[in-house]
Design a protein around this motif. Structure first.
Motif, PDB file in Angstrom:
ATOM      1  N   TYR A 464       0.297  -1.508   0.020  1.00 50.50           N
ATOM      2  CA  TYR A 464       0.071   0.103  -0.153  1.00 50.50           C
ATOM      3  C   TYR A 464       0.896   1.286  -0.141  1.00 50.50           C
ATOM      4  O   TYR A 464       0.276   2.557  -0.270  1.00 50.50           O
ATOM      5  CB  TYR A 464      -1.118  -0.174   1.919  1.00 50.50           C
ATOM      6  CG  TYR A 464      -2.015  -0.765   1.016  1.00 50.50           C
ATOM      7  CD1 TYR A 464      -2.941  -1.038   0.287  1.00 50.50           C
ATOM      8  CD2 TYR A 464      -1.587  -2.092   2.099  1.00 50.50           C
ATOM      9  CE1 TYR A 464      -3.754  -2.340   0.160  1.00 50.50           C
ATOM     10  CE2 TYR A 464      -2.866  -3.423   2.515  1.00 50.50           C
ATOM     11  CZ  TYR A 464      -3.885  -3.121   1.539  1.00 50.50           C
ATOM     12  OH  TYR A 464      -4.775  -3.906   1.247  1.00 50.50           O
ATOM     13  N   LEU A 465       2.760   1.292   0.065  1.00 46.75           N
ATOM     14  CA  LEU A 465       2.818   2.422  -0.054  1.00 46.75           C
ATOM     15  C   LEU A 465       3.071   3.374  -1.124  1.00 46.75           C
ATOM     16  O   LEU A 465       2.411   4.720  -0.339  1.00 46.75           O
ATOM     17  CB  LEU A 465       4.480   1.792  -0.499  1.00 46.75           C
ATOM     18  CG  LEU A 465       5.497   2.794   0.391  1.00 46.75           C
ATOM     19  CD1 LEU A 465       5.475   3.258   1.638  1.00 46.75           C
ATOM     20  CD2 LEU A 465       6.842   2.617   0.071  1.00 46.75           C
ATOM     21  N   ASN A 466       2.560   2.696  -2.605  1.00 42.85           N
ATOM     22  CA  ASN A 466       2.800   3.457  -3.635  1.00 42.85           C
ATOM     23  C   ASN A 466       1.098   4.551  -3.540  1.00 42.85           C
ATOM     24  O   ASN A 466       0.468   5.716  -3.825  1.00 42.85           O
ATOM     25  CB  ASN A 466       2.410   2.549  -4.516  1.00 42.85           C
ATOM     26  CG  ASN A 466       3.612   2.508  -4.967  1.00 42.85           C
ATOM     27  OD1 ASN A 466       4.778   3.039  -4.481  1.00 42.85           O
ATOM     28  ND2 ASN A 466       3.908   1.068  -6.030  1.00 42.85           N
ATOM     29  N   ALA A 467       0.024   3.467  -2.920  1.00 36.54           N
ATOM     30  CA  ALA A 467      -1.542   4.132  -2.780  1.00 36.54           C
ATOM     31  C   ALA A 467      -1.291   5.315  -1.999  1.00 36.54           C
ATOM     32  O   ALA A 467      -1.583   6.366  -2.233  1.00 36.54           O
ATOM     33  CB  ALA A 467      -2.064   3.005  -2.763  1.00 36.54           C
ATOM     34  N   PHE A 468      -0.417   4.975  -0.500  1.00 39.03           N
ATOM     35  CA  PHE A 468      -0.476   6.560   0.307  1.00 39.03           C
ATOM     36  C   PHE A 468       0.764   7.308  -0.536  1.00 39.03           C
ATOM     37  O   PHE A 468      -0.260   8.507  -0.330  1.00 39.03           O
ATOM     38  CB  PHE A 468       0.817   6.246   1.662  1.00 39.03           C
ATOM     39  CG  PHE A 468      -0.358   5.486   2.744  1.00 39.03           C
ATOM     40  CD1 PHE A 468      -0.804   5.420   3.083  1.00 39.03           C
ATOM     41  CD2 PHE A 468       0.015   4.264   2.486  1.00 39.03           C
ATOM     42  CE1 PHE A 468      -1.409   6.044   4.751  1.00 39.03           C
ATOM     43  CE2 PHE A 468      -1.391   2.953   4.221  1.00 39.03           C
ATOM     44  CZ  PHE A 468      -1.907   3.952   4.323  1.00 39.03           C
ATOM     45  N   ILE A 469       0.758   7.298  -1.205  1.00 42.33           N
ATOM     46  CA  ILE A 469       1.719   8.288  -1.962  1.00 42.33           C
ATOM     47  C   ILE A 469       1.042   8.641  -2.521  1.00 42.33           C
ATOM     48  O   ILE A 469       0.804  10.222  -3.165  1.00 42.33           O
ATOM     49  CB  ILE A 469       2.987   7.977  -2.428  1.00 42.33           C
ATOM     50  CG1 ILE A 469       4.096   7.141  -1.621  1.00 42.33           C
ATOM     51  CG2 ILE A 469       3.922   9.471  -3.944  1.00 42.33           C
ATOM     52  CD1 ILE A 469       6.006   6.931  -1.771  1.00 42.33           C
ATOM     53  N   ALA A 470      -0.028   8.567  -3.079  1.00 44.40           N
ATOM     54  CA  ALA A 470      -1.242   8.537  -4.803  1.00 44.40           C
ATOM     55  C   ALA A 470      -1.807   9.701  -3.922  1.00 44.40           C
ATOM     56  O   ALA A 470      -2.316   9.890  -4.625  1.00 44.40           O
ATOM     57  CB  ALA A 470      -1.138   7.866  -5.636  1.00 44.40           C
ATOM     58  N   VAL A 471      -2.614   9.833  -2.593  1.00 44.36           N
ATOM     59  CA  VAL A 471      -3.160  10.241  -2.132  1.00 44.36           C
ATOM     60  C   VAL A 471      -3.236  11.763  -2.585  1.00 44.36           C
ATOM     61  O   VAL A 471      -4.143  12.280  -2.874  1.00 44.36           O
ATOM     62  CB  VAL A 471      -2.897   9.879  -0.397  1.00 44.36           C
ATOM     63  CG1 VAL A 471      -3.933  11.014   0.323  1.00 44.36           C
ATOM     64  CG2 VAL A 471      -3.085   8.809  -0.417  1.00 44.36           C
ATOM     65  N   ASN A 472      -1.478  11.931  -3.120  1.00 48.55           N
ATOM     66  CA  ASN A 472      -1.775  13.681  -3.109  1.00 48.55           C
ATOM     67  C   ASN A 472      -2.426  14.190  -5.089  1.00 48.55           C
ATOM     68  O   ASN A 472      -2.291  15.098  -5.283  1.00 48.55           O
ATOM     69  CB  ASN A 472      -0.484  13.786  -3.018  1.00 48.55           C
ATOM     70  CG  ASN A 472       0.891  14.161  -1.791  1.00 48.55           C
ATOM     71  OD1 ASN A 472       0.455  15.369  -1.142  1.00 48.55           O
ATOM     72  ND2 ASN A 472       1.401  13.100  -1.124  1.00 48.55           N
ATOM     73  N   LYS A 473      -2.641  13.159  -5.716  1.00 47.25           N
ATOM     74  CA  LYS A 473      -2.878  13.354  -7.276  1.00 47.25           C
ATOM     75  C   LYS A 473      -4.650  13.543  -6.490  1.00 47.25           C
ATOM     76  O   LYS A 473      -4.986  14.045  -7.334  1.00 47.25           O
ATOM     77  CB  LYS A 473      -2.743  12.192  -7.598  1.00 47.25           C
ATOM     78  CG  LYS A 473      -1.202  11.759  -7.577  1.00 47.25           C
ATOM     79  CD  LYS A 473      -0.182  10.580  -8.777  1.00 47.25           C
ATOM     80  CE  LYS A 473       0.563  10.677  -8.693  1.00 47.25           C
ATOM     81  NZ  LYS A 473       1.202   9.612  -9.639  1.00 47.25           N
ATOM     82  N   LEU A 474      -5.128  12.722  -5.267  1.00 48.52           N
ATOM     83  CA  LEU A 474      -6.278  13.725  -5.460  1.00 48.52           C
ATOM     84  C   LEU A 474      -7.201  14.910  -5.193  1.00 48.52           C
ATOM     85  O   LEU A 474      -6.324  14.960  -5.329  1.00 48.52           O
ATOM     86  CB  LEU A 474      -7.323  12.679  -4.520  1.00 48.52           C
ATOM     87  CG  LEU A 474      -7.423  10.834  -4.073  1.00 48.52           C
ATOM     88  CD1 LEU A 474      -7.717  10.481  -2.555  1.00 48.52           C
ATOM     89  CD2 LEU A 474      -8.279  10.370  -5.595  1.00 48.52           C
ATOM     90  N   PRO A 475      -8.203  15.592  -6.270  1.00 47.04           N
ATOM     91  CA  PRO A 475      -8.127  16.866  -6.408  1.00 47.04           C
ATOM     92  C   PRO A 475      -8.764  17.700  -5.171  1.00 47.04           C
ATOM     93  O   PRO A 475      -7.931  18.411  -5.240  1.00 47.04           O
ATOM     94  CB  PRO A 475      -9.142  17.057  -7.536  1.00 47.04           C
ATOM     95  CG  PRO A 475      -9.984  15.616  -7.267  1.00 47.04           C
ATOM     96  CD  PRO A 475      -8.926  14.874  -6.738  1.00 47.04           C
ATOM     97  N   THR A 476      -9.138  16.824  -4.304  1.00 45.91           N
ATOM     98  CA  THR A 476      -9.172  17.740  -2.667  1.00 45.91           C
ATOM     99  C   THR A 476      -8.823  17.618  -1.737  1.00 45.91           C
ATOM    100  O   THR A 476      -8.138  16.092  -1.685  1.00 45.91           O
ATOM    101  CB  THR A 476     -10.927  18.786  -2.682  1.00 45.91           C
ATOM    102  OG1 THR A 476     -11.828  16.994  -2.410  1.00 45.91           O
ATOM    103  CG2 THR A 476     -11.167  18.484  -4.196  1.00 45.91           C
ATOM    104  N   LYS A 477      -8.430  17.967  -0.573  1.00 46.16           N
ATOM    105  CA  LYS A 477      -8.143  17.899   0.996  1.00 46.16           C
ATOM    106  C   LYS A 477      -9.218  16.654   1.207  1.00 46.16           C
ATOM    107  O   LYS A 477      -8.900  15.933   1.876  1.00 46.16           O
ATOM    108  CB  LYS A 477      -8.214  18.597   1.466  1.00 46.16           C
ATOM    109  CG  LYS A 477      -6.464  19.895   1.626  1.00 46.16           C
ATOM    110  CD  LYS A 477      -5.509  19.010   2.432  1.00 46.16           C
ATOM    111  CE  LYS A 477      -4.610  19.878   1.675  1.00 46.16           C
ATOM    112  NZ  LYS A 477      -4.192  20.132   0.370  1.00 46.16           N
TER     113      LYS A 477
END
Length: 703
Positions: A464-477
């Motif tokens: 899940y490490l990549n998924a945690f990092i990919a969280v920043n790509k989501l458009p809103t807080k």
């Protein structure tokens, strides 16, 4: 790599001007060598360039002080398991060091340079990111310490952690298997009636976006197998999912409520989190509305403020991790996996999960030992231990010495001394003879960070490490917070509990920021490389990728700390789906009972069912307490009656019960849930209407 990929969420990094210098190769440090913190100002940094940053606030410059000195004291000789931890920690329920007594440090820090550090917690400034690279340099200079054949301890020597990129189709198979849907691609399971019924029940409760996520993986797997010209039969997607009609409106569970609509269209203005509608459904509505309005959203928005999010009030009670039975938690895991994938799908983010490759690890010791192994050896001493003793002891020691010391967690301990302390801890910790009174504050903080880095697998797991990092790509807080909530739920229990202990500790450090100068941002940028840089990480990424990830990972740690009270909860829409699955399973079970015609058993059960029904119809519930002298008591349901009121009434009637109210919990058992410990603010009448067949039992807390 494009510029847009290089930029990270929050601060907009528009350029990097490098004056990179190579570090000289150094051998083992002699006793006369300066300490690591003394070298900080003399050794040229790997990154001596500067960044061009677009932000809202001007950064202020910080100051650093050296480590404090401590007085020597006699060694502890007790080998009682409780003595491995501080006595005040053992006395505090659920390991809450913040509620235990602390002692002030015995010495004063060095005089500070005449400069100030930014106290804002709303954006990551240039100076704070400089602390990130200094921390990376400290990690590199330390060489990793124990766990690589240097730290002592018994067992196998640990090898570098490796990630394996799954082959084509392998990722989809693993995902469907983890979601409990292997029957959709494995013909050998087709004859398993129980497996088929379980999958049917599970699929029947999915929302539109969740079903689309499953369908997407099945379709991708079909296409992969067709490319391989494999003639093996694969179920057609059309046989599993019925395309929704154009004029078909989603049910309440699938979103579309006025509350949910308002929540997702208001973007960052609203601070309330709607947990009754699936996050992926809210994200779909947000995306569709923005497309209609031609609004372009970017994960690299300069607005890096952290709203004061709060959950919408749920009268049936908030469900926290640990409140549910293991059987229901398995259902939660499957649903959360599908929901998290659906949420990322709405933003067009394709997560490439990695597989953890087995590596040789130490079978005993402290550093470089898997979390599961550490907890196993600790639980043999104290059953039900959730956080490794050594980590608890590091945290308690730092808090005893005082959290006011300037630069706590940021200023490193002397590298050679930390290495020596590692070896001493490995040999003496469990014997209870390690001289904790002589351990300096910054050395203890360095040991804590080393413990995290030396885990054979990342604390956030390879999967899940990549998924945690990919969280920043989501458009809103809001979507980022929702994704983190789901990912925390997906972590293995040992990782989740350890992460919780860490973020709680970080928050207590931040609470003393007026004196220790460690704000939310300061702690986040210092801890990010320790949490995300697993062994071998820097050899697997380019310098550009590492630079791009810096603010991204710091932002993730920032969100984990700031919103920890929300992240360790189970959203209501997930609970609703769990209840639906249980109800559907009960219906099938009742049909089987009817077919078997167990008339005798049904006849004997009717009087009790009638009695309960009559009592309930009169506005009463019967609360049982089999662990205590009182067998049961009738409680009248009112609009304002809460679970905490039931416990108070029970204790007032049972004077012989020598337990505190916080040690008890009112459990909802049966009906459409297996077992659930109720939040004290649960309104009993509302919950009874949701689950009228449940039993209500008072028991000691089993978390």
């Amino acid at each position: 790599m494009s510029r847009q990929q290089q930029e990270s969420q929050g601060v907009v990094l528009t350029g990097y001007h490098s004056n990179a210098e190579l570090l000289p190769k150094t051998g083992p440090c002699e006793p006369s060598c300066p300490s690591a913190q003394d070298l900080e100002s003399t050794v040229p940094s790997r990154r001596t360039g500067h960044y061009t940053v677009q932000q809202n606030q001007s950064p202020h410059h910080g100051d650093k002080s050296g480590p404090s000195t401590t007085t020597n004291s006699t060694k502890t000789t007790s080998t009682d398991p409780a003595s491995l931890l501080n006595p005040s920690i053992v006395a505090c329920p659920r390991f809450q060091p913040s509620s235990c007594p602390r002692h002030s440090p015995n010495s004063k820090p060095r005089p500070r340079p005449p400069c100030q550090r930014c106290n804002s917690q709303e954006s990551l400034d240039e100076l704070e990111m400089d602390d990130y690279w200094k921390e990376v340099e400290n990690i590199t200079r330390s060489g990793g310490g124990a766990g690589r054949g240097e730290g002592g301890g018994e067992g196998e020597v640990q090898e570098e952690e490796q990630q394996k990129i799954p082959e084509e189709g392998e990722q989809e198979e693993a995902w469907l298997t983890e979601a409990g849907l292997a029957r959709l691609f494995d013909d050998s399971l087709a004859a398993d009636q129980d497996q088929e019924e379980d999958s049917t029940v599970f699929l029947s409760t999915l929302t539109r976006s969740q079903a689309a996520a499953v369908e997407r993986r099945v379709t991708s797997l079909q296409q992969t197998w067709l490319r391989r010209r494999n003639r093996q039969h694969v179920p057609d997607v059309r046989d599993i999912f019925r395309p929704p009609e154009k004029d078909e409106e989603p049910s309440k569970l699938k979103g579309g409520s006025e509350n949910g609509q308002k929540d997702v269209t208001s973007a960052e203005i609203e601070t309330e989190l709607n947990v009754e509608v699936a996050f992926s459904e809210q994200a779909l509505t947000y995306r569709d509305n923005n497309q209609k309005l031609n609004v372009i959203t970017s994960p690299n928005s300069p607005d890096d403020k952290l709203p004061n999010f709060k959950l919408l009030r749920d009268k049936t009670g908030q469900t926290r991790i640990g409140d549910l039975s293991p059987l229901d938690m398995k259902k939660v895991h499957r649903l959360v996996l599908v929901e998290a994938t659906a949420l990322f799908d709405t933003a067009g983010i394709d997560l490439k999960a990695h597989k953890a490759v087995k590596v040789k690890t130490k079978e005993s010791g402290l550093f470089g030992v898997p979390l599961a192994t550490l907890l196993d050896q600790d639980q043999r001493r104290v059953p039900a231990t959730k956080v490794p003793f050594i980590l608890q002891r590091f945290i308690s020691h730092i808090e005893e010495e005082g959290l006011d010391i300037e630069g706590l967690l940021r200023i490193p301990g002397a590298a050679t001394r930390v290495k020596s302390l590692c070896q001493e801890l490995e040999s003496s910790f469990y014997d209870g003879v390690f001289p904790w009174q002589q351990l300096k504050q910054h050395d203890a903080a360095s040991l804590l960070k080393l413990f995290i880095r030396e885990l054979p697998h990342p604390l956030l797991t390879v999967e899940y490490l990549n998924a945690f990092i990919a969280v920043n790509k989501l458009p809103t807080k809001k979507q980022q917070l929702q994704a983190l909530n789901l990912l925390v739920l997906l972590l293995p229990k040992a990782n989740r509990d350890t992460l919780k202990a860490l973020v709680e500790f970080f928050q207590r450090v931040i609470d003393h920021q007026a004196k220790n100068k460690m704000t939310l941002n300061n702690v986040s940028v210092v801890m990010a490389p320790n949490i995300f840089m697993f062994k071998g990480f820097r050899s697997k990424v380019t310098e550009q990728q590492e630079f791009s990830m810096a603010t991204s990972t710091a932002n993730i740690v920032r969100l984990l700390i700031r919103y920890q009270n929300l992240l360790w909860t189970i959203p209501k829409f997930i609970m609703t789906q769990v209840r639906q699955q249980n109800m559907e399973s009960h219906r099938k079970l009742n049909k089987e009972r009817a077919v078997r015609k167990l008339l005798k058993k049904i006849t004997t059960e009717k009087p009790s069912e009638k009695a309960v029904s009559e009592e309930s119809s009169q506005g009463f519930i019967r609360v049982q307490a089999p662990q205590f002298s009182k067998v049961s008591m009738a409680v009248q349901l009112t609009e304002e009656l809460q679970a905490a009121d039931v416990l108070t009434r029970f204790l007032s009637q049972e004077s012989l019960v020598a337990v505190k109210q916080e040690e008890l919990c009112l459990y909802e058992i049966g009906g459409n849930i297996k077992e659930r410990c109720l939040d004290g603010e649960t309104y009993m009448k509302d919950l009874f209407q949701l689950n009228p067949a449940a039993e209500w039992v008072i028991k000691s807390v089993q978390r």
